[in-house]
Design an enzyme around this catalytic site. Structure first.
Site, PDB file in Angstrom:
ATOM      1  N   ASP A 115       0.813  -1.226   0.000  1.00 44.84           N
ATOM      2  CA  ASP A 115       0.000   0.000   0.000  1.00 44.84           C
ATOM      3  C   ASP A 115       0.843   1.271   0.000  1.00 44.84           C
ATOM      4  OD1 ASP A 115      -2.264  -1.697   0.247  1.00 44.84           O
ATOM      5  OD2 ASP A 115      -1.807  -1.872   2.386  1.00 44.84           O
ATOM      6  N   GLY A 142       1.522   3.015  -2.629  1.00 46.43           N
ATOM      7  CA  GLY A 142       1.105   3.908  -3.719  1.00 46.43           C
ATOM      8  C   GLY A 142       1.712   3.489  -5.050  1.00 46.43           C
ATOM      9  N   LYS A 143       2.004   2.202  -5.185  1.00 47.03           N
ATOM     10  CA  LYS A 143       2.649   1.709  -6.417  1.00 47.03           C
ATOM     11  C   LYS A 143       1.779   1.956  -7.649  1.00 47.03           C
ATOM     12  CE  LYS A 143       3.097  -2.392  -4.466  1.00 47.03           C
ATOM     13  NZ  LYS A 143       2.903  -2.199  -3.033  1.00 47.03           N
ATOM     14  N   ALA A 193      -3.607  -7.919  -3.914  1.00 48.28           N
ATOM     15  CA  ALA A 193      -3.149  -6.544  -4.139  1.00 48.28           C
ATOM     16  C   ALA A 193      -4.329  -5.697  -4.600  1.00 48.28           C
ATOM     17  CB  ALA A 193      -2.071  -6.535  -5.207  1.00 48.28           C
ATOM     18  N   GLY A 194      -4.193  -4.405  -4.465  1.00 48.41           N
ATOM     19  CA  GLY A 194      -5.271  -3.534  -4.952  1.00 48.41           C
ATOM     20  C   GLY A 194      -4.767  -2.137  -5.179  1.00 48.41           C
ATOM     21  N   HIS A 195      -5.121  -1.556  -6.319  1.00 44.38           N
ATOM     22  CA  HIS A 195      -4.748  -0.169  -6.608  1.00 44.38           C
ATOM     23  C   HIS A 195      -6.004   0.596  -6.956  1.00 44.38           C
ATOM     24  CE1 HIS A 195      -0.756  -1.580  -7.030  1.00 44.38           C
ATOM     25  NE2 HIS A 195      -0.885  -2.064  -8.237  1.00 44.38           N
ATOM     26  N   THR A 196      -6.038   1.822  -6.503  1.00 38.34           N
ATOM     27  CA  THR A 196      -7.062   2.727  -7.014  1.00 38.34           C
ATOM     28  C   THR A 196      -6.305   3.829  -7.734  1.00 38.34           C
ATOM     29  OG1 THR A 196      -8.407   2.208  -5.112  1.00 38.34           O
ATOM     30  CG2 THR A 196      -9.031   4.161  -6.349  1.00 38.34           C
ATOM     31  N   ARG A 212       3.086 -29.162  -6.267  1.00 41.03           N
ATOM     32  CA  ARG A 212       2.931 -29.722  -7.622  1.00 41.03           C
ATOM     33  C   ARG A 212       1.524 -30.239  -7.902  1.00 41.03           C
ATOM     34  NH1 ARG A 212       8.434 -32.817  -6.537  1.00 41.03           N
ATOM     35  NH2 ARG A 212       7.256 -33.032  -4.625  1.00 41.03           N
ATOM     36  N   GLN A 227       2.292  -6.099  -3.029  1.00 37.70           N
ATOM     37  CA  GLN A 227       2.595  -6.125  -1.583  1.00 37.70           C
ATOM     38  C   GLN A 227       3.904  -5.342  -1.334  1.00 37.70           C
ATOM     39  OE1 GLN A 227       1.779  -9.579  -2.982  1.00 37.70           O
ATOM     40  NE2 GLN A 227      -0.230  -8.702  -2.777  1.00 37.70           N
ATOM     41  N   ARG A 246     -10.324  -3.278   5.463  1.00 38.70           N
ATOM     42  CA  ARG A 246      -9.919  -3.213   6.869  1.00 38.70           C
ATOM     43  C   ARG A 246      -9.162  -1.913   7.108  1.00 38.70           C
ATOM     44  NH1 ARG A 246      -6.571  -8.657   7.516  1.00 38.70           N
ATOM     45  NH2 ARG A 246      -6.055  -8.097   5.393  1.00 38.70           N
ATOM     46  N   LYS A 252       2.821  10.437  -0.236  1.00 35.58           N
ATOM     47  CA  LYS A 252       1.880  10.830   0.830  1.00 35.58           C
ATOM     48  C   LYS A 252       2.476  11.647   1.989  1.00 35.58           C
ATOM     49  CE  LYS A 252      -1.955   8.164   1.274  1.00 35.58           C
ATOM     50  NZ  LYS A 252      -2.821   6.990   1.498  1.00 35.58           N
TER      51      LYS A 252
HETATM   52  P1  IMP Z   1      -2.394 -12.978   1.949  1.00 36.68           P
HETATM   53  O1  IMP Z   1      -1.467 -12.395   0.952  1.00 36.68           O
HETATM   54  O2  IMP Z   1      -3.844 -12.751   1.627  1.00 36.68           O
HETATM   55  O3  IMP Z   1      -2.095 -14.405   2.269  1.00 36.68           O
HETATM   56  O4  IMP Z   1      -2.172 -12.184   3.337  1.00 36.68           O
HETATM   57  C1  IMP Z   1      -0.970 -12.273   4.086  1.00 36.68           C
HETATM   58  C2  IMP Z   1      -0.623 -10.918   4.713  1.00 36.68           C
HETATM   59  O5  IMP Z   1      -0.263  -9.999   3.683  1.00 36.68           O
HETATM   60  C3  IMP Z   1      -1.774 -10.262   5.466  1.00 36.68           C
HETATM   61  O6  IMP Z   1      -1.227  -9.527   6.543  1.00 36.68           O
HETATM   62  C4  IMP Z   1      -2.372  -9.296   4.463  1.00 36.68           C
HETATM   63  O7  IMP Z   1      -3.052  -8.230   5.061  1.00 36.68           O
HETATM   64  C5  IMP Z   1      -1.106  -8.838   3.764  1.00 36.68           C
HETATM   65  N1  IMP Z   1      -1.313  -8.375   2.384  1.00 36.68           N
HETATM   66  C6  IMP Z   1      -1.521  -9.133   1.295  1.00 36.68           C
HETATM   67  N2  IMP Z   1      -1.634  -8.362   0.201  1.00 36.68           N
HETATM   68  C7  IMP Z   1      -1.487  -7.097   0.606  1.00 36.68           C
HETATM   69  C8  IMP Z   1      -1.461  -5.833  -0.084  1.00 36.68           C
HETATM   70  O8  IMP Z   1      -1.594  -5.739  -1.311  1.00 36.68           O
HETATM   71  N3  IMP Z   1      -1.287  -4.734   0.698  1.00 36.68           N
HETATM   72  C9  IMP Z   1      -1.092  -4.811   2.033  1.00 36.68           C
HETATM   73  N4  IMP Z   1      -1.073  -5.960   2.715  1.00 36.68           N
HETATM   74  C10 IMP Z   1      -1.276  -7.089   2.003  1.00 36.68           C
END
Ligand code: IMP
Length: 417
Positions: free
Chosen positions: A12, A14-15, A38-41, A140, A218, A295, A323
């Site tokens: 998170d 800001g990629k 992952a998520g970007h806006t 596998r 991540q 969250r 930021k």
């Molecule tokens: P998972 O990748 O869903 O297995 O989650 C493992 C850990 O990585 C957890 O603490 C998630 O909140 C965190 N996490 C996974 N993807 C992201 C992301 O894109 N941004 C921030 N935290 C992430």
């Protein structure tokens, strides 16, 4: 020169915005690990794009490629691809035929894994099935995209997967694997994506000579091997995984990206975490709410100790800070410079127990004076004096130049030095 944008914190950073900004100068944008955790806006000309898998370079019409290190949820990808096709004319997206798929039982298993841990030991995953999908890859058992070319291959694999997982699913009162439905859904998915699936042989021929921007997902501190295990994601987020996850053996420069403060979603050690009203203020002003899980993110001061470690494990060449505007008007701004007097090379960042037992005090922080509002962001020189002092201190500590300063979500709110 090719570039990689790598998150240096817990994700998170800001990629998405920076990939969108920089992709103008590249032909191809590549994801090499992770999935729709992952998520970007990205906001461009008042249009908001919410992306989880497809790199934000797609918005500029760049070719985007999801490499073999990505895990892909067919349902999720279909929706995201559909949304992008509605907003953009002829988006160019390719998928590696080696991608491992995330299916419903991975999401069920993700929830089961979390449910058997005591509350303080839960990882706090995104529940998207990421861990179990990578477990199957290493074990596998994965259904790969190339398997979808033959119903026989899908059926064979899913039958043995069912034998393996049904007893576990059943013992946790979860529905068992439905072979007919799974095969049917996968064939329907294949019909949507068959023309954009490419093999590694194609990648080498067509993509190797392009100007490539790699997009990490991540952050380095969530790396499976380098991060605070087990509070990590299940892939290698660091730049060295680019070669494996993309199958592209090319040179690149690494841009390490970090926020002017720290955030973390999910559990795990966070030495500079703030448990007071300043933390709440940063969360609110910085809209620190997870794009994927909604969250509230935990917030804290910038942690230079872990940032230095992240720069090292990623061989970072230049930095991007995002930021800092969120910290405007705070009466004082702190950065963590030691962990109970220990410098970064005395800390084992992958040992979560030790990190959790830290209890930082005032001597571990450097204090900076408020820079008020940022009125003119035409270039570095026009920034408030105290913000320049803050940025130069970080550069000095990390001994790497900060070349990109992002002070808002818009492309225009970006300074290149
Ligand atoms: P998972 O990748 O869903 O297995 O989650 C493992 C850990 O990585 C957890 O603490 C998630 O909140 C965190 N996490 C996974 N993807 C992201 C992301 O894109 N941004 C921030 N935290 C992430």
């Amino acid at each position: 020169m090719n570039k990689a944008i790598i998150g240096l914190q817990w994700g998170d950073e800001g990629k998405g915005k920076i990939v969108d900004y920089l992709s103008e100068h590249f032909d191809l944008v590549v994801r090499y690990q992770g999935g729709n955790n992952a998520g970007h806006t990205v906001i461009v000309n008042d249009t908001t794009y919410k992306l989880n898998l497809i790199p934000s370079g797609v918005i500029r019409g760049k070719t985007c490629y999801l490499g073999q290190g990505v895990v892909l949820d067919p349902n999720h990808f279909s929706k995201e691809y559909d949304q992008i096709k509605k907003k953009l004319v002829n988006p160019k997206v390719f998928l590696s035929s080696n991608i491992s798929l995330i299916l419903d039982y991975h999401k069920q298993l993700d929830k089961i894994n979390e449910s058997i841990l005591k509350s303080e030991k839960k990882i706090g995953t995104t529940a998207k099935g990421i861990g179990p999908a990578y477990q199957d890859k290493v074990g596998r058992k994965s259904i790969k995209l190339y398997d979808l070319r033959s119903i026989k291959h899908i059926e064979e694999k899913i039958q043995s997967i069912k034998k393996f997982y049904d007893p576990i699913l059943d013992s946790f009162d979860q529905s068992k694997i439905n072979i007919d439905k799974t095969v049917h859904d996968l064939i329907s998915f294949y019909n949507i994506v068959k023309d954009i699936i490419v093999d590694n042989s194609y990648i080498k021929k067509e993509f190797k000579s392009k100007k490539i921007l790699f997009e990490g997902a991540q952050g380095a501190l969530l790396d499976l091997d380098h991060g605070s295990y087990p509070y990590v994601t299940s892939s290698n987020t660091v730049s060295s995984n680019i070669f494996i996850g993309s199958a592209l053996q090319v040179d690149f420069q690494t841009v390490g990206i970090f926020k002017a403060y720290s955030t973390r979603v999910g559990n795990g050690p966070f030495p500079s975490e703030l448990f007071n009203e300043i933390g709440d203020y940063i969360a609110e002003k910085g809209v620190e709410i997870g794009t994927v899980t909604k969250r509230k993110r935990r917030c804290g001061w910038l942690d230079l100790v872990s940032l230095k470690y992240s720069c090292e494990i990623n061989s970072v060449n230049e930095l991007c800070i995002t930021k800092a505007d969120v910290l405007n008007n705070l009466s004082e701004i702190k950065v963590c410079k030691t962990y109970n007097s220990k410098k970064y090379d005395d800390v084992n960042f992958s040992e979560s127990n030790t990190l959790e037992s830290l209890n930082l005090d005032d001597s571990d922080f450097e204090v900076f004076q408020s820079w008020g509002e940022i009125k003119d962001l035409s270039n570095f020189e026009t920034l408030p004096e105290n913000l320049k002092i803050y940025i130069k201190y970080i550069e000095g500590y990390l001994d790497i130049p900060i070349k990109i300063i992002s002070l808002g979500p818009e492309r225009s709110q970006t300074i290149i030095r």
